[in-house]
Write a protein that holds these residues in place. Structure first.
Motif, PDB file in Angstrom:
ATOM      1  N   GLN A   3     -31.819 -26.914  -1.187  1.00  0.00           N
ATOM      2  CA  GLN A   3     -33.403 -26.262  -1.766  1.00  0.00           C
ATOM      3  C   GLN A   3     -32.673 -24.968  -1.210  1.00  0.00           C
ATOM      4  O   GLN A   3     -31.716 -24.501  -1.213  1.00  0.00           O
ATOM      5  CB  GLN A   3     -34.389 -26.365  -0.814  1.00  0.00           C
ATOM      6  CG  GLN A   3     -34.540 -27.611  -0.400  1.00  0.00           C
ATOM      7  CD  GLN A   3     -35.687 -27.713   0.146  1.00  0.00           C
ATOM      8  OE1 GLN A   3     -35.930 -27.180   0.860  1.00  0.00           O
ATOM      9  NE2 GLN A   3     -35.872 -29.016   0.507  1.00  0.00           N
ATOM     10  N   GLY A   4     -33.592 -24.337  -2.878  1.00  0.00           N
ATOM     11  CA  GLY A   4     -32.886 -22.823  -3.232  1.00  0.00           C
ATOM     12  C   GLY A   4     -34.022 -22.040  -3.929  1.00  0.00           C
ATOM     13  O   GLY A   4     -34.765 -22.488  -4.057  1.00  0.00           O
ATOM     14  N   ALA A   5     -34.514 -20.219  -3.244  1.00  0.00           N
ATOM     15  CA  ALA A   5     -35.965 -19.948  -3.578  1.00  0.00           C
ATOM     16  C   ALA A   5     -35.677 -18.710  -4.172  1.00  0.00           C
ATOM     17  O   ALA A   5     -34.853 -17.729  -3.884  1.00  0.00           O
ATOM     18  CB  ALA A   5     -36.944 -19.645  -2.498  1.00  0.00           C
ATOM     19  N   MET A   6     -36.131 -18.243  -5.033  1.00  0.00           N
ATOM     20  CA  MET A   6     -35.410 -16.950  -5.755  1.00  0.00           C
ATOM     21  C   MET A   6     -37.374 -16.376  -5.265  1.00  0.00           C
ATOM     22  O   MET A   6     -38.014 -16.861  -6.450  1.00  0.00           O
ATOM     23  CB  MET A   6     -35.954 -16.860  -6.840  1.00  0.00           C
ATOM     24  CG  MET A   6     -36.246 -15.866  -7.702  1.00  0.00           C
ATOM     25  SD  MET A   6     -35.193 -14.426  -7.432  1.00  0.00           S
ATOM     26  CE  MET A   6     -35.664 -12.789  -9.027  1.00  0.00           C
ATOM     27  N   PRO A   7     -37.765 -15.084  -4.233  1.00  0.00           N
ATOM     28  CA  PRO A   7     -38.549 -14.745  -4.529  1.00  0.00           C
ATOM     29  C   PRO A   7     -39.760 -14.009  -5.511  1.00  0.00           C
ATOM     30  O   PRO A   7     -38.723 -13.468  -5.997  1.00  0.00           O
ATOM     31  CB  PRO A   7     -39.136 -13.566  -3.102  1.00  0.00           C
ATOM     32  CG  PRO A   7     -37.372 -13.612  -3.592  1.00  0.00           C
ATOM     33  CD  PRO A   7     -36.686 -14.393  -4.070  1.00  0.00           C
ATOM     34  N   ALA A   8     -40.910 -13.774  -5.497  1.00  0.00           N
ATOM     35  CA  ALA A   8     -41.451 -14.092  -6.798  1.00  0.00           C
ATOM     36  C   ALA A   8     -41.715 -12.408  -6.079  1.00  0.00           C
ATOM     37  O   ALA A   8     -42.280 -11.469  -4.984  1.00  0.00           O
ATOM     38  CB  ALA A   8     -43.362 -13.918  -6.520  1.00  0.00           C
ATOM     39  N   HIS A   9     -41.389 -11.661  -7.535  1.00  0.00           N
ATOM     40  CA  HIS A   9     -41.815  -9.867  -7.617  1.00  0.00           C
ATOM     41  C   HIS A   9     -42.814  -9.038  -7.492  1.00  0.00           C
ATOM     42  O   HIS A   9     -42.772  -7.762  -8.126  1.00  0.00           O
ATOM     43  CB  HIS A   9     -40.489  -9.218  -8.084  1.00  0.00           C
ATOM     44  CG  HIS A   9     -38.876  -9.442  -6.447  1.00  0.00           C
ATOM     45  ND1 HIS A   9     -38.389 -10.478  -6.817  1.00  0.00           N
ATOM     46  CD2 HIS A   9     -38.569  -8.651  -6.161  1.00  0.00           C
ATOM     47  CE1 HIS A   9     -37.859  -9.993  -5.815  1.00  0.00           C
ATOM     48  NE2 HIS A   9     -37.564  -9.193  -4.731  1.00  0.00           N
TER      49      HIS A   9
ATOM     50  N   ASP B 121     -31.848  -2.330  -4.947  1.00  0.00           N
ATOM     51  CA  ASP B 121     -33.128  -2.009  -3.906  1.00  0.00           C
ATOM     52  C   ASP B 121     -34.074  -3.823  -3.984  1.00  0.00           C
ATOM     53  O   ASP B 121     -34.651  -3.911  -2.178  1.00  0.00           O
ATOM     54  CB  ASP B 121     -34.228  -1.035  -3.973  1.00  0.00           C
ATOM     55  CG  ASP B 121     -34.092   0.534  -3.811  1.00  0.00           C
ATOM     56  OD1 ASP B 121     -33.170   0.358  -3.109  1.00  0.00           O
ATOM     57  OD2 ASP B 121     -34.624   0.672  -4.105  1.00  0.00           O
ATOM     58  N   ASN B 122     -33.774  -4.032  -4.437  1.00  0.00           N
ATOM     59  CA  ASN B 122     -34.029  -5.723  -4.907  1.00  0.00           C
ATOM     60  C   ASN B 122     -33.407  -7.223  -5.190  1.00  0.00           C
ATOM     61  O   ASN B 122     -33.953  -8.107  -4.185  1.00  0.00           O
ATOM     62  CB  ASN B 122     -35.623  -5.570  -6.104  1.00  0.00           C
ATOM     63  CG  ASN B 122     -36.140  -4.223  -5.978  1.00  0.00           C
ATOM     64  OD1 ASN B 122     -37.465  -4.284  -4.751  1.00  0.00           O
ATOM     65  ND2 ASN B 122     -36.117  -3.438  -6.040  1.00  0.00           N
ATOM     66  N   CYS B 123     -32.401  -6.336  -5.333  1.00  0.00           N
ATOM     67  CA  CYS B 123     -31.520  -7.923  -6.023  1.00  0.00           C
ATOM     68  C   CYS B 123     -30.333  -7.896  -5.350  1.00  0.00           C
ATOM     69  O   CYS B 123     -29.782  -9.079  -5.128  1.00  0.00           O
ATOM     70  CB  CYS B 123     -31.657  -7.717  -6.993  1.00  0.00           C
ATOM     71  SG  CYS B 123     -32.889  -7.255  -8.364  1.00  0.00           S
ATOM     72  N   ALA B 124     -29.761  -6.500  -4.764  1.00  0.00           N
ATOM     73  CA  ALA B 124     -28.521  -6.547  -4.824  1.00  0.00           C
ATOM     74  C   ALA B 124     -28.347  -7.728  -3.254  1.00  0.00           C
ATOM     75  O   ALA B 124     -27.466  -8.059  -3.030  1.00  0.00           O
ATOM     76  CB  ALA B 124     -27.992  -5.580  -4.429  1.00  0.00           C
ATOM     77  N   GLY B 125     -29.582  -7.311  -2.119  1.00  0.00           N
ATOM     78  CA  GLY B 125     -29.049  -8.009  -0.985  1.00  0.00           C
ATOM     79  C   GLY B 125     -28.890  -9.928  -0.945  1.00  0.00           C
ATOM     80  O   GLY B 125     -28.625 -10.155  -0.372  1.00  0.00           O
ATOM     81  N   CYS B 126     -28.858 -10.484  -1.983  1.00  0.00           N
ATOM     82  CA  CYS B 126     -28.704 -11.632  -2.621  1.00  0.00           C
ATOM     83  C   CYS B 126     -27.860 -11.802  -3.777  1.00  0.00           C
ATOM     84  O   CYS B 126     -27.062 -12.306  -3.395  1.00  0.00           O
ATOM     85  CB  CYS B 126     -29.751 -12.835  -3.458  1.00  0.00           C
ATOM     86  SG  CYS B 126     -31.601 -12.777  -1.567  1.00  0.00           S
ATOM     87  N   HIS B 127     -27.810 -11.512  -4.450  1.00  0.00           N
ATOM     88  CA  HIS B 127     -26.971 -11.376  -6.001  1.00  0.00           C
ATOM     89  C   HIS B 127     -26.063 -10.443  -5.464  1.00  0.00           C
ATOM     90  O   HIS B 127     -24.746 -10.645  -6.410  1.00  0.00           O
ATOM     91  CB  HIS B 127     -27.475 -11.067  -7.192  1.00  0.00           C
ATOM     92  CG  HIS B 127     -29.008 -12.108  -7.599  1.00  0.00           C
ATOM     93  ND1 HIS B 127     -28.287 -13.315  -7.213  1.00  0.00           N
ATOM     94  CD2 HIS B 127     -30.281 -11.801  -7.105  1.00  0.00           C
ATOM     95  CE1 HIS B 127     -29.840 -13.957  -7.775  1.00  0.00           C
ATOM     96  NE2 HIS B 127     -30.542 -13.296  -6.805  1.00  0.00           N
ATOM     97  N   GLY B 128     -25.529  -9.859  -5.070  1.00  0.00           N
ATOM     98  CA  GLY B 128     -24.656  -8.333  -4.491  1.00  0.00           C
ATOM     99  C   GLY B 128     -24.736  -7.270  -5.532  1.00  0.00           C
ATOM    100  O   GLY B 128     -25.474  -7.469  -6.775  1.00  0.00           O
ATOM    101  N   PRO B 129     -23.667  -6.536  -5.186  1.00  0.00           N
ATOM    102  CA  PRO B 129     -24.424  -4.975  -5.409  1.00  0.00           C
ATOM    103  C   PRO B 129     -24.035  -5.274  -6.929  1.00  0.00           C
ATOM    104  O   PRO B 129     -23.994  -4.104  -8.300  1.00  0.00           O
ATOM    105  CB  PRO B 129     -23.361  -4.270  -4.528  1.00  0.00           C
ATOM    106  CG  PRO B 129     -22.693  -4.992  -3.885  1.00  0.00           C
ATOM    107  CD  PRO B 129     -23.683  -6.443  -3.620  1.00  0.00           C
ATOM    108  N   SER B 130     -22.851  -5.868  -7.210  1.00  0.00           N
ATOM    109  CA  SER B 130     -22.125  -6.370  -8.747  1.00  0.00           C
ATOM    110  C   SER B 130     -22.596  -7.089  -9.586  1.00  0.00           C
ATOM    111  O   SER B 130     -22.567  -7.954 -10.965  1.00  0.00           O
ATOM    112  CB  SER B 130     -20.767  -6.633  -9.221  1.00  0.00           C
ATOM    113  OG  SER B 130     -20.217  -7.411  -8.030  1.00  0.00           O
TER     114      SER B 130
END
Length: 303
Positions: A272-278, A142-151
């Motif tokens: 530039q890269g951004a990891m959003p705060a959760h 739900d929260n991570c796969a959109g960027c890092h992929g399902p695996s």
């Protein structure tokens, strides 16, 4: 939605609804009332129009008329109990937003009760619990796969979470911090400060740190330029710096691509890269579950 209507719209809608209901009642009454010379109910009537145009008409059954009346009475009852007349909320006080909030609160209570079974447990312990990992896998989807992929294997610009290469450190506390607080990665551009020939040698050095395809003299010059330009972030040995999120340049793992052109793009124009705060959207327990999932995904739990 009704709360957003102004007095004029409320009056308009209310009058329109009432007039339509009255119109329906009048139409039912007008069509059902007996007329002078009309045959008895159920009798067939043969009307003749313009001398030769004939119409065969059967009166509407009484039960059908009664059904229309019941429908109108139901509509009046609905308008008393539920919203339908502009801003009038109805005597029951029901609203779509209220029902949504109530259902959301119920789901949230069930969710909290489920995740409460994992409260107070550290990341390493959770990584070894299959029930926790299964729950965390849904959080990851739900929260991570959109960027890092399902695996979790990432893509260009999105780190691979299934290997042992870490930008900000592999310790559980560091993973939790990345998820909770997010990360901001910045690689400055050097287009304006690097001579093209020097840039070519620096890129060749970085692309193959152990055996760069350069003559000895140019390699030494490139290494010196690296110490002046890059070592402050990536370290003298090019192994990176987790405190800054500076990647290791001495291996074959590349966040933005390892081809010569991709590295040139990174060096000359920056990244530039951004990891959003959760931490605003996930509870502390959910964040630790996600950290445990990533910790296990990378193979750290097997060590």
């Amino acid at each position: 939605m009704n709360e957003m209507l102004g007095p004029a719209w409320t009056a308009f809608i209310s009058v329109l609804v009432v007039v339509n209901i009255i119109g329906c009642l009048w139409l039912i009454w007008w069509t059902a009332r007996p007329r002078v010379g009309e045959e008895a109910e159920g009798a067939e009537k043969n009307h003749v129009w313009d001398e030769d145009l004939k119409e065969l008409n059967n009166p509407m059954p009484r039960w059908w008329l009664n059904l229309f009346v019941i429908t109108v009475v139901f509509a009046l009852g609905y308008l008393v109990f539920f919203p339908g007349l502009g801003n009038f909320a109805g005597t029951l006080g029901w609203s779509q937003s209220g029902q949504h909030d109530q259902r959301l609160a119920t789901v949230q209570a069930q969710r909290d009760a489920f995740y409460a079974t994992f409260d107070g447990r550290d990341v390493v312990e959770l990584a070894g619990d299959l029930d926790a990992v299964q729950a965390a896998s849904r959080l990851f989807a739900d929260n991570c796969a959109g960027c890092h992929g399902p695996s979790g294997q990432g893509a260009l610009g999105f780190p691979n979470l299934a290997d042992k290469d870490w930008l900000y450190g592999h310790e559980p506390a560091q993973i939790v911090a990345s998820i909770a607080n997010g990360r901001q990665g910045v690689m400055p551009p050097f287009l304006a400060t690097l001579d093209p020939a020097v840039a070519d040698d620096l890129i060749a050095l970085v692309s193959n740190w152990k055996e760069p395809p350069l003559p000895q003299a140019r390699r030494a010059a490139a290494e010196q330029k690296f110490k002046v330009t890059c070592a402050a972030c990536h370290g003298q040995d090019a192994r990176g710096n987790p405190l800054l999120g500076a990647p290791n340049l001495s291996d074959d793992i590349w966040l933005h691509g390892g081809s010569t052109e991709q590295i040139r793009q990174t060096v000359m124009f920056g990244r530039q890269g951004a990891m959003p705060a959760h931490k605003q959207r996930l509870s502390e327990t959910e964040i630790r579950l996600l950290a445990a999932y990533v910790y296990r995904l990378s193979g750290q739990a097997d060590q």
